[in-house]
Write a protein that holds these residues in place. Structure first.
Motif, PDB file in Angstrom:
ATOM      1  N   GLU A 175      33.487  36.345  41.148  1.00 24.44           N
ATOM      2  CA  GLU A 175      33.254  35.997  42.546  1.00 24.44           C
ATOM      3  C   GLU A 175      33.625  34.534  42.741  1.00 24.44           C
ATOM      4  O   GLU A 175      33.041  33.653  42.111  1.00 24.44           O
ATOM      5  CB  GLU A 175      31.784  36.219  42.925  1.00 24.44           C
ATOM      6  CG  GLU A 175      31.362  37.680  42.864  1.00 24.44           C
ATOM      7  CD  GLU A 175      29.870  37.848  43.053  1.00 24.44           C
ATOM      8  OE1 GLU A 175      29.473  38.779  43.781  1.00 24.44           O
ATOM      9  OE2 GLU A 175      29.102  37.053  42.460  1.00 24.44           O
ATOM     10  N   ASN A 228      30.113  35.192  49.970  1.00 24.42           N
ATOM     11  CA  ASN A 228      28.885  35.181  49.150  1.00 24.42           C
ATOM     12  C   ASN A 228      27.796  34.281  49.730  1.00 24.42           C
ATOM     13  O   ASN A 228      26.888  33.865  49.005  1.00 24.42           O
ATOM     14  CB  ASN A 228      29.226  34.735  47.725  1.00 24.42           C
ATOM     15  CG  ASN A 228      30.041  35.763  46.969  1.00 24.42           C
ATOM     16  OD1 ASN A 228      29.505  36.749  46.471  1.00 24.42           O
ATOM     17  ND2 ASN A 228      31.343  35.539  46.885  1.00 24.42           N
ATOM     18  N   ARG A 240      24.089  34.839  49.033  1.00 20.03           N
ATOM     19  CA  ARG A 240      23.516  34.551  47.715  1.00 20.03           C
ATOM     20  C   ARG A 240      23.123  33.079  47.567  1.00 20.03           C
ATOM     21  O   ARG A 240      22.829  32.623  46.473  1.00 20.03           O
ATOM     22  CB  ARG A 240      24.510  34.916  46.615  1.00 20.03           C
ATOM     23  CG  ARG A 240      24.832  36.396  46.524  1.00 20.03           C
ATOM     24  CD  ARG A 240      25.458  36.746  45.181  1.00 20.03           C
ATOM     25  NE  ARG A 240      26.692  36.034  44.908  1.00 20.03           N
ATOM     26  CZ  ARG A 240      26.796  34.995  44.079  1.00 20.03           C
ATOM     27  NH1 ARG A 240      25.736  34.521  43.464  1.00 20.03           N
ATOM     28  NH2 ARG A 240      27.961  34.414  43.871  1.00 20.03           N
ATOM     29  N   VAL A 288      25.872  28.065  46.492  1.00 21.88           N
ATOM     30  CA  VAL A 288      26.284  29.398  46.064  1.00 21.88           C
ATOM     31  C   VAL A 288      26.998  29.253  44.721  1.00 21.88           C
ATOM     32  O   VAL A 288      28.105  28.706  44.664  1.00 21.88           O
ATOM     33  CB  VAL A 288      27.229  30.068  47.079  1.00 21.88           C
ATOM     34  CG1 VAL A 288      27.693  31.431  46.556  1.00 21.88           C
ATOM     35  CG2 VAL A 288      26.544  30.229  48.427  1.00 21.88           C
ATOM     36  N   LEU A 337      29.401  30.136  41.889  1.00 23.86           N
ATOM     37  CA  LEU A 337      30.604  30.973  41.838  1.00 23.86           C
ATOM     38  C   LEU A 337      31.343  30.746  40.529  1.00 23.86           C
ATOM     39  O   LEU A 337      31.041  29.819  39.771  1.00 23.86           O
ATOM     40  CB  LEU A 337      31.510  30.660  43.031  1.00 23.86           C
ATOM     41  CG  LEU A 337      30.933  30.963  44.420  1.00 23.86           C
ATOM     42  CD1 LEU A 337      31.823  30.381  45.506  1.00 23.86           C
ATOM     43  CD2 LEU A 337      30.775  32.470  44.617  1.00 23.86           C
TER      44      LEU A 337
END
Length: 746
Positions: free
Chosen positions: A137, A143, A146, A344, A346
């Motif tokens: 991701e 996203n 999240r 987030v 990643l």
């Protein structure tokens, strides 16, 4: 002791001739007999594991010495904290070649060492790597759900979390005469200084290394190398006398430093590792960020409710944070606030401080929102800022140590010709070009931390000042020489500033616009201590004319020490030093503010930016025709180098607003434009009339010099000023950066 004439003078860069003639040597230009060259092989997948690395394919390449991978990497430090550095965020620091796990696209997975750079690079292309790929991701927008709070760590001291909510935001917002509700998106930016990242390691035997590194902190690199490789600090010397730009990318040790030291220690040879331009896109970046603002104001334009939330990207292994949402309430004294910042994680490399980290991002959203309020209420944008002006930082309740922002607004608007505009959007034209004026406020921290410096006078009367600080092109060498010359009462030509050597007195990493305030204070303190020492020596000379004098009566000027009461009582500094049996007279001093007194006030540098744009009515092409930044940054030590810093920030602001963006393909998890052909930056044709106006100000709360930093302030207000000017020209409000012409054609 009276002040001299060096501080405040527009002195040319002392290293300028070396740089323009090519005699300045950078990290990749130091030669040594038998020097080996390393080339890094980077992962071509985004996440997974390395199943195998087949190096049998390079058997026919002449000059290969060794290939380092996770399978034969020498043993290094075990604990995570040993890999940390002065700028490390909370989390687990990335360790090159530690294991077979691939954490991001472009991760270094091998080092090829050869007799020539060309052989190492060619061999890297021939190595076959087999991966076991995993789902990844990398897209922030996909996203956002999240997002989470950042982990707390040492970084919170310099990057504090958002202030707690105040008042009742939702109620105040609901009752406001004007309500804004906007979403801002900022793309990824990558550092691209002219000088590529390189490290040359000179192996001196018995665990002793001399390292020429491209860095913003010689001692930071020294600490990293000593801790990671288990070496004694005194046996690791890091030098970086010339740095071809950094802008934050050199605050942390980059992986070429680890690779070069690892190879040198293992092979017991001199080794150089240089990253190429594509690899520069694998060492950190300004993170993409989504921001939400909701501001409420009454009918007179007074902002009474501020909501600002940012969601930014970080890596899976570190929580990189910026100060994005803290600025609005520092400037505008709303009683009701709700501020939030989330991350987030990643599958990307950790973001990294880039010039004005957080401020450049956050002030765009804040100042475009303020412009919306101004137009909704039909209030002049400058007048709106003055209506909301405060000499107190409402977010902390502290008064500012100094704040001449009001003068920035008034004098900047006057010199720019702000009142000449027709305030109606889309009302001004020049041929087939729509003309727009925009303005915005800038703010950045004015900090100061610990540093040390050594000052000495040689028997010939010439002075030398030593400090481990680097000069990343900001004029540090010149400015420190000016401070020392004035304090010692010597002409600049009689003062040498030695720097960028980890064996010299301590200096922190060079960033955050605190270097001159920090190191300059240490230089001043060391020179003042040296003056006191010289005075005591002069009093002890047989038959001294200063026997009945006190130090505060002394004046140091033109290489002599005088009595203020009787100028005929004087002695040459060189004559005092000669009584020291041919040895130089020296002192070493540290300078650090009293943390309790220092924290009682908010310290900041301020600016107001004014911009004129032309927008092609048919093509949507934007051109910044004029820009002026009025800056209040305390006493200006060197107007020439300070102006250069602000101009550089303004150009980067234009780049951020209209050009600069790294494009990531979320299907591949990789950046698609890792080069300067497709990663757009301004060229000469993009830059027109830029002007810098320094507003008189002194701030002796920050330091005795009365100065603040200017490295970041030049860039923070330009992107919103351009965005606001485009709205004035076209009537279209664009919230995303960079602004592409297609957004103006729809």
């Amino acid at each position: 002791m009276e002040k001299g004439t060096s501080i405040g003078a527009a002195v040319n860069r002392l290293e300028g001739r070396e740089k323009v003639t090519g005699s300045a040597k950078y990290a990749a230009e130091y030669q040594a007999e038998g020097l080996l060259y390393g080339y890094v092989l980077n992962s071509r997948v985004t996440k997974g594991k390395i199943k195998s690395i087949d190096i049998s394919t390079i058997g026919d390449v002449d000059g290969i010495v060794k290939v380092f991978t996770h399978e034969n990497r020498p043993s290094t430090a075990w604990f995570d904290f040993q890999y940390a550095d002065m700028d490390a965020p909370p989390g687990t620091v990335f360790k090159p070649l530690k294991d077979a796990i691939v954490r991001y696209n472009g991760q270094p997975i091998a080092l090829i060492v050869a007799e020539t750079f060309e052989a190492a690079r060619y061999a890297a292309e021939k190595i076959k790597v087999e991966y076991e790929e995993e789902y990844f991701e990398t897209g922030l927008s996909a996203n956002l759900s999240r997002s989470r709070k950042a982990k707390k760590g040492l970084a919170s001291l310099l990057k504090p979390p958002p202030p707690k909510p105040t008042g009742n935001f939702e109620l105040a917002y609901a009752e406001s005469s004007v309500q804004t509700d906007s979403i801002f998106k900022h793309g990824t930016e990558h550092h691209n200084p002219m000088e590529l990242y390189a490290t040359t390691v000179i192996y001196r035997g018995d665990g002793k290394l001399r390292i020429y590194d491209k860095t913003q902190g010689t001692i930071n690199s020294q600490l990293y190398v000593a801790n990671v490789f288990g070496l004694k600090m005194k046996n690791v010397q890091v030098l970086s006398p010339f740095v071809g730009g950094a802008f934050g990318s050199g605050l942390r040790p980059q992986y070429q430093l680890f690779m070069a030291v690892m190879a040198s220690l293992e092979l017991k040879r001199h080794v150089r590792v240089t990253l190429d331009r594509k690899q520069m896109f694998s060492i950190g970046h300004r993170p993409p960020t989504v921001q939400y603002t909701r501001f409420g104001a009454d009918s007179a334009g007074r902002v009474n409710a501020i909501f600002h939330k940012a969601i930014a990207e970080t890596s899976r292994f570190e929580d990189y944070i910026e100060i994005v949402v803290n600025w609005a309430n520092m400037l505008y004294p709303a009683e009701n606030t709700l501020l939030d910042h989330e991350l987030v994680p990643l599958d990307v490399f950790s973001p990294l401080d880039m010039r004005a980290p957080g401020g450049s991002t956050g002030m765009h959203a804040i100042e475009v929102t303020m412009d919306e309020i101004a137009y909704r209420l039909q209030i002049d944008p400058v007048e709106l800022r003055l209506t909301n002006y405060s000499i107190v930082d409402k977010s902390s309740g502290k008064a500012y140590s100094s704040k001449e922002l009001r003068s920035c607004y008034i004098e900047g608007a006057k010199q720019f010709g702000w009142d000449d505009r027709n305030p109606q959007p889309r009302s001004m034209k020049r041929g087939n070009k729509l003309v727009g004026y925009g303005m915005a406020t800038g703010i950045w921290d004015a900090n100061r931390i610990l540093a040390r410096a050594e000052a000495l006078i040689h028997p010939d009367g010439k002075a030398e000042i030593k400090c481990a600080v680097t000069d990343i092109g900001t004029g540090t060498l010149t400015v420190m020489t000016q401070i020392a010359a004035d304090t010692l009462g010597l002409p600049i030509s009689e003062v040498k500033f030695s720097y960028a050597d980890s064996k010299m007195p301590f200096a922190p990493i060079q960033g955050g616009s605190f270097t001159t305030a920090t190191v300059g204070s240490a230089v001043q303190a060391a020179c003042e201590a040296l003056n006191r020492k010289l005075f005591k020596m002069a009093k002890n000379i047989a038959g001294s004319v200063f026997k009945n004098c006190r130090f505060k009566e002394m004046l140091f000027s033109n290489g002599c020490m005088f009595s203020r009461k009787d100028p005929n009582l004087k002695i040459a500094i060189a004559d005092i030093v000669r009584t020291n049996h041919g040895r130089p007279v020296k002192t070493t001093n540290a300078a650090m503010p009293n943390p309790f007194k220092y924290a009682k006030k908010t310290r900041a540098v301020h600016s107001a930016a004014f911009v004129e744009v032309e927008v092609d009515e048919e093509l949507g092409i934007v051109e910044v025709k004029r820009a002026l930044t009025a800056v209040a940054a305390g006493k200006i030590i060197n107007p020439k180098t300070a102006e250069s810093q602000v101009l550089g920030g303004m150009i980067w602001g234009i780049s951020k607003a209209l050009h600069e963006e790294t494009l990531l393909d979320d299907n591949l998890g990789k950046y698609m434009n890792p080069n300067l052909a497709e990663y757009h930056i301004p060229v000469h044709a993009d830059i027109h009339d830029l002007q810098v106006l320094f507003i008189p100000e002194e701030d002796h709360h920050v330091n005795k010099l009365g100065m603040k930093g200017v490295g970041e302030i030049g860039g923070v207000a330009i992107p919103p000023a351009i965005t606001n000017a485009i709205f004035h020209a076209t009537g279209k409000r664009i919230y995303d950066l960079p602004i592409h012409f297609d957004r103006l054609l729809s």
